[in-house]
Design an enzyme around this catalytic site. Structure first.
Site, short mmCIF file in Angstrom:
data_model
loop_
_atom_site.label_atom_id
_atom_site.label_comp_id
_atom_site.label_asym_id
_atom_site.label_seq_id
_atom_site.Cartn_x
_atom_site.Cartn_y
_atom_site.Cartn_z
N LYS A 89 -16.51 -6.70 4.45
CA LYS A 89 -16.00 -7.22 4.99
C LYS A 89 -15.77 -7.22 6.18
CE LYS A 89 -11.68 -6.50 1.85
NZ LYS A 89 -10.20 -5.78 0.70
N ARG B 214 -2.17 -5.81 -8.59
CA ARG B 214 -0.78 -7.33 -8.03
C ARG B 214 -1.56 -8.04 -9.15
NH1 ARG B 214 -3.31 -7.53 -1.98
NH2 ARG B 214 -4.89 -6.45 -2.72
N SER C 138 -2.94 -7.62 2.90
CA SER C 138 -3.52 -7.60 4.56
C SER C 138 -3.38 -8.73 4.59
CB SER C 138 -4.73 -6.07 4.92
OG SER C 138 -3.50 -5.32 3.68
N HIS D 108 1.01 -0.84 -0.27
CA HIS D 108 0.23 -0.55 -0.28
C HIS D 108 0.94 1.36 -0.14
CE1 HIS D 108 -3.27 -2.27 2.41
NE2 HIS D 108 -3.72 -2.14 0.57
#
Ligand code: ADP
Length: 164
Positions: free
Chosen positions: A41, A91, A129, A17
């Site tokens: 989430k 990514r 994360s 990040h």
């Protein structure tokens, strides 16, 4: 003044990040890192307040980066900054599919809102994360994964979670 918004759940912020935030801060006059309190989430490891505090500490060396949070929709949040651009990191192909879909939805809500993508740095393409949370829960060394000043706090949180 050019403004970028870097949104995410940052649960917790990783060096991946931070790499995107730092690169964005070189391109735009001002960067707003927005911690999204995402209803999709559930049960985050850190509270929004903790995340705001951690991200603030991690970006304190970048003078043009600010930290904010929102529990609403990103496309609605961005309305308060006309002309601002969303900047996200990509990514892998799986990120692309999700982000492409999100971008179409955001455009439907706020047609003026543009999203730009920066490719992840090679050394952080594996990093998320959730990888950090998992490593922390197993007591693994977090060096090289998260900002060093946050390691102790993340380890402490993982210890509390293990007791749950
Ligand atoms: P995650 O929980 O998957 O780590 P977030 O929702 O907090 O992610 O991610 C916010 C943004 O940061 C997304 O655009 C995501 O693609 C990007 N991002 C996350 N990790 C990395 C990384 N290692 N390299 C580049 N971009 C990343």
């Amino acid at each position: 003044m050019s403004i970028a918004i870097c949104p995410g759940s940052f649960d917790p912020i990783t060096l991946g990040h931070l790499n995107i935030i730092r690169r964005t801060s070189r391109i735009f006059d001002k960067v707003i890192v927005c911690i999204m309190n995402n209803a999709m989430k559930p049960s985050p490891m850190f509270t929004v307040g903790e995340k705001v505090d951690m991200v603030r500490r991690a970006v304190s060396r970048y003078p043009n980066v600010e930290v904010d949070s929102s529990s609403g929709l990103l496309a609605e949040y961005a309305r308060q900054y006309p002309g601002a651009v969303i900047v996200k990191g990509l990514r892998a192909a799986s990120d692309f599919e999700y982000e492409f879909q999100m971008n179409l939805i955001n455009k439907k809500i706020n047609p003026d809102l543009e999203t730009m993508f920066l490719t992840a740095s090679g050394k952080y393409t594996f990093l998320s994360s959730s990888v950090v949370r998992e490593m922390a829960m197993y007591g693994a060394d977090l060096t090289g994964l998260v900002p060093s000043e946050l390691i102790e706090e993340i380890e402490e949180k993982a210890r509390q979670w293990r007791k749950k």
